[in-house]
Design a protein around this motif. Structure first.
Motif, PDB file in Angstrom:
ATOM      1  N   THR B  57       2.595   7.382  -6.375  1.00  0.00           N
ATOM      2  CA  THR B  57       1.547   8.076  -7.129  1.00  0.00           C
ATOM      3  C   THR B  57       0.607   8.813  -6.187  1.00  0.00           C
ATOM      4  O   THR B  57       0.190   9.952  -6.458  1.00  0.00           O
ATOM      5  CB  THR B  57       0.760   7.062  -7.977  1.00  0.00           C
ATOM      6  OG1 THR B  57       1.666   6.437  -8.888  1.00  0.00           O
ATOM      7  CG2 THR B  57      -0.359   7.722  -8.750  1.00  0.00           C
ATOM      8  N   GLN B  99       0.977   9.088 -14.133  1.00  0.00           N
ATOM      9  CA  GLN B  99       1.270   7.731 -14.560  1.00  0.00           C
ATOM     10  C   GLN B  99       0.141   7.307 -15.503  1.00  0.00           C
ATOM     11  O   GLN B  99      -1.026   7.547 -15.228  1.00  0.00           O
ATOM     12  CB  GLN B  99       1.265   6.818 -13.329  1.00  0.00           C
ATOM     13  CG  GLN B  99       1.814   5.449 -13.565  1.00  0.00           C
ATOM     14  CD  GLN B  99       2.068   4.715 -12.243  1.00  0.00           C
ATOM     15  OE1 GLN B  99       1.528   5.076 -11.213  1.00  0.00           O
ATOM     16  NE2 GLN B  99       2.895   3.701 -12.284  1.00  0.00           N
ATOM     17  N   ASP B 174       5.324  11.236 -13.238  1.00  0.00           N
ATOM     18  CA  ASP B 174       5.106   9.942 -12.595  1.00  0.00           C
ATOM     19  C   ASP B 174       5.483   8.823 -13.568  1.00  0.00           C
ATOM     20  O   ASP B 174       4.764   8.555 -14.520  1.00  0.00           O
ATOM     21  CB  ASP B 174       3.644   9.816 -12.164  1.00  0.00           C
ATOM     22  CG  ASP B 174       3.448   8.724 -11.117  1.00  0.00           C
ATOM     23  OD1 ASP B 174       4.388   7.913 -10.925  1.00  0.00           O
ATOM     24  OD2 ASP B 174       2.370   8.678 -10.496  1.00  0.00           O
ATOM     25  N   GLU B 175       6.620   8.197 -13.308  1.00  0.00           N
ATOM     26  CA  GLU B 175       7.138   7.097 -14.131  1.00  0.00           C
ATOM     27  C   GLU B 175       7.022   7.384 -15.626  1.00  0.00           C
ATOM     28  O   GLU B 175       6.354   6.664 -16.361  1.00  0.00           O
ATOM     29  CB  GLU B 175       6.414   5.784 -13.777  1.00  0.00           C
ATOM     30  CG  GLU B 175       6.424   5.554 -12.276  1.00  0.00           C
ATOM     31  CD  GLU B 175       6.479   4.081 -11.876  1.00  0.00           C
ATOM     32  OE1 GLU B 175       6.803   3.241 -12.725  1.00  0.00           O
ATOM     33  OE2 GLU B 175       6.218   3.800 -10.693  1.00  0.00           O
TER      34      GLU B 175
HETATM   35 MG   LIG Z   1       2.468   4.818  -9.281  1.00  0.00          MG
END
Ligand SMILES: [Mg+2]
Ligand SMILES: Nc1ncnc2c1ncn2[C@@H]1O[C@H](COP(=O)(O)OP(=O)(O)OP(=O)(O)O)[C@@H](O)[C@H]1O
Lengths: 394, 247
Positions: B57, B99, B174-175
């Motif tokens: 991140t 995220q 992000d994810e």
């Molecule tokens: Mg992360």
């Protein structure tokens, strides 16, 4: 009863002024977390702008001008206060971003400076300011432009020298000019340190009679002005692109930036808008009484109370809170409530009436309002209408 | 321990979409990213993998401009962008799906999508609203709902749609499948793949989900803030999967 009704009406108009100045505070606090102690002085500037416009109207020969000056005055009050607010945000508040205590102190300092400014401003004073600005920023510009490579520490020295020189020259020039005396062009004060009076246009004097109650036109005008401001702000925040940006940055500054929203411009715009609204409120206040350097400080505390009670960034809460605080403080402060109760002749109310009479001056009424608000916040710490549901971000 | 540290092969012909050069990023005094090099070519999908807390991140935030690197440089389409603010980078064409999604809670879905338009550089590119409604039909019925009231999966779709509204050239995710049920994961995967096929944008994906990782062209594996392995995802060995993905 008619006394009660007309006092209620007066209270509503005070609430309207509070609301107009609280809206700006609330937007700015929600967006930037900045408590602007100079907000009251934006009202003061709006009021003085109105005074100047009125004098201009007089100079133009009165008549129609004196009837209509209030409209250009409203616009100019907004513009002047907004520009001063913009300058303040760009040059002071932005540099203190994320430091609430320093911001508080700095804006307090600005409020003192602005108050003193209207007391002592004269053409000589302005000339001194202009000389300083030209020398200081001009000098820095020259330095920036023609900086010989790698001045290094000398650069700091040069800036210090420019600062000292421009302060010295401008202070000397300012003193010299104002020293020509109170009666000279340069030394004559624009406004005296005492309060000045704005005469409302003829058509705002007098009032609307409804049976035994008379509603002053000036106060009706203020209430309509508030409605216009409220609708305007609501429309701006909910429907315009910049309003959407303000709301987005208020809720999530980082993500808004990542989406491409220029957050510094959003800050500047919101600050100017809030200050401009205070300027309009200041223009409205001239219809109620005389104008002095301390005009803002009479309203600013109540305006903060409106923000606290109404909840930050909550339009409806602010309306209810402004009306509540405006009406209560007027009814108590003018002694109306005690008078009305004693006329009802119920002897068991006597202790209540005594208490109300005790608080029946405007400063004591403030004390009572404070006590009531503190009690209220014990019950509802998040204001009148706390956010509910999933979208609450605690 | 895998140590196939390879320098990315950059063909001289194409300017890379994104090129990170010796990036060092700190949180206060703690050193998070260490000498990170990474290259994404136009139209390429690159996946960044690594265990929790290695700095994935942090890397995306540095590219977006939310964190300032202490050393190193970030080139976007051949131009250094380290001195640019996040909003300028967004306008240059970097789209970001963070995220945790970061949907603006008290704005409607419609308004959240509207904000996505802010980054669009050429207005003549046409509006993507209808495209997004095709890509994520689930959003169609939610337009007037508050963003904060949506479920996690709905928010994720909204976050991706919002980023795509700005017509980015580089999309950073992000994810995107974190904490989302499998059927929605497949939908999101399909949407991202379709976007790449139709628009040819580059994608930088941080992901734990093996199936999604395998959609990428290249992978970079991170450990303790540094890139320790990279290569084509076709040659993702069982070792690397074991080491860097929590499957
Ligand atoms: Mg992360
Ligand atoms: N705001 C912060 N302040 C200080 N340290 C931080 C901060 N945010 C993250 N860190 C630290 O930086 C390191 C990298 O964090 P980062 O969020 O980049 O990890 P990640 O690879 O994205 O992990 P995950 O897979 O859990 O999302 C972690 O050790 C974390 O504790």
């Amino acid at each position: 009863m008619s006394l009660f009704a007309s006092s209620l009406f007066d209270g509503i108009s005070i609430g309207a002024v509070l609301l107009m100045s609280a809206l700006g505070l609330s937007i700015v606090f929600g967006l930037m977390g900045v408590i602007n102690l100079a907000h009251g002085e934006m009202m003061m500037l709006g009021a003085y702008t109105t005074y100047v416009v009125q004098n201009g109207a007089k100079a133009l020969g009165g008549g129609l001008w004196l009837n209509l000056y209030i409209f250009p005055a409203l616009v100019l009050a907004f513009v002047v206060a907004a520009l001063v607010g913009l300058f303040l945000e760009r040059n002071i508040i932005r540099l203190l971003y994320g430091r609430p205590l320093e911001t508080l102190l700095a804006t307090w300092g600005v409020s003192l400076i602005l108050r003193q400014f209207v007391r002592s401003v004269s053409w000589g004073f302005v000339a001194g300011l202009v000389i300083f600005a030209v020398l200081f920023w001009g000098g820095r510009w020259v330095l920036q432009r023609f900086r010989p490579g790698g001045l290094g520490r000398m650069h700091q020295g040069a800036i210090a020298l420019i600062t000292l020189l421009s302060i010295g020259i401008s202070v000397t020039a300012g003193y010299g000019l104002t020293g020509l005396g109170e009666t000279s062009f340069w030394g004559k004060l624009w406004f005296s340190a005492r309060n000045v009076d704005v005469t409302p246009p003829g058509w705002l004097q007098g009032g609307l009679s409804l049976g035994t109650v008379t509603l002053p036109y000036a106060r009706l005008f203020i209430i309509s002005l508030m409605v216009v401001c409220l609708v305007g702000i609501y429309w701006f925040l909910q429907r315009s692109p910049w309003g959407l940006r303000i709301r987005a940055v208020t809720q999530n500054r980082q993500m808004s930036a990542c989406l491409g929203i220029p957050t510094d411009r959003v800050d500047a715009l919101a600050f100017a808008l809030g200050s401009g609204l205070a300027g309009v409120a200041g223009c409205a206040v001239t219809l109620l009484g005389s104008v002095g350097p301390n005009l803002g400080s009479n309203y600013i505390v109540d305006a903060f109370m409106v923000v606290v009670v109404g909840g930050v960034g909550q339009l409806l809460g602010s309306i209810v809170a402004a009306m509540g605080i405006g009406i209560t403080s007027y009814l108590i402060g003018s002694g109306t409530l005690g008078f009305v109760l004693s006329n009802m002749g119920a002897s068991f109310l006597q202790p209540v009436i005594d208490i109300l009479d005790f608080f029946a001056t405007s400063s004591m009424a403030k004390v009572m309002i404070f006590a009531l608000i503190i009690g209220f916040l014990q019950i509802r710490p998040a204001g009148l209408f706390p956010q509910q549901g999933r979208s609450v971000d605690v | 321990m895998v140590s196939t540290l390879t320098t990315p092969q950059t063909p001289a012909t194409a300017n890379p979409m994104l090129h990170l050069q010796g990036l060092d990023v700190y949180y206060g005094e703690s050193h998070i990213l260490r000498q990170v090099d990474l290259t994404i070519l136009p139209g390429q999908m690159v996946c960044l993998i690594g265990r929790n807390g290695v700095g994935k991140t942090t890397l995306l935030k540095s590219v977006m401009g939310l964190l300032q690197p202490r050393q190193g440089n970030i080139f976007y389409q051949g131009q250094s962008i380290v001195r640019r603010s996040p909003d300028q980078r967004a306008k240059l064409g970097i789209g970001y799906v963070p995220q945790g999604r970061e949907i603006i809670p008290r704005l409607t879905v419609q308004e959240n999508l509207q904000l996505g338009r802010e980054a669009q550089r050429e207005r003549k590119g046409g509006d993507r609203f209808d495209e997004m409604m095709d890509l994520f039909p689930a959003l169609k019925d939610l337009l007037q709902r508050m963003g904060g009231d949506l479920s996690g999966g709905q928010q994720q779709q909204l976050a991706i749609a919002r980023a795509l509204m700005g017509r980015p050239s580089l999309l950073m995710l992000d994810e995107p499948t974190e904490g989302i049920q499998p059927s929605i994961i497949l939908e999101i995967e399909a949407a991202v793949r379709r976007t790449i096929e139709t628009t040819g944008i580059s994608v930088l994906l941080v992901e734990q989900h093996l199936h999604f990782v395998q959609q990428a062209d290249r992978y970079y594996a991170m450990q303790r803030g540094g890139i320790v392995a990279s290569g084509s995802t076709e040659e993702l060995s069982q070792d690397i999967i074991q080491e860097f993905l929590s499957v």
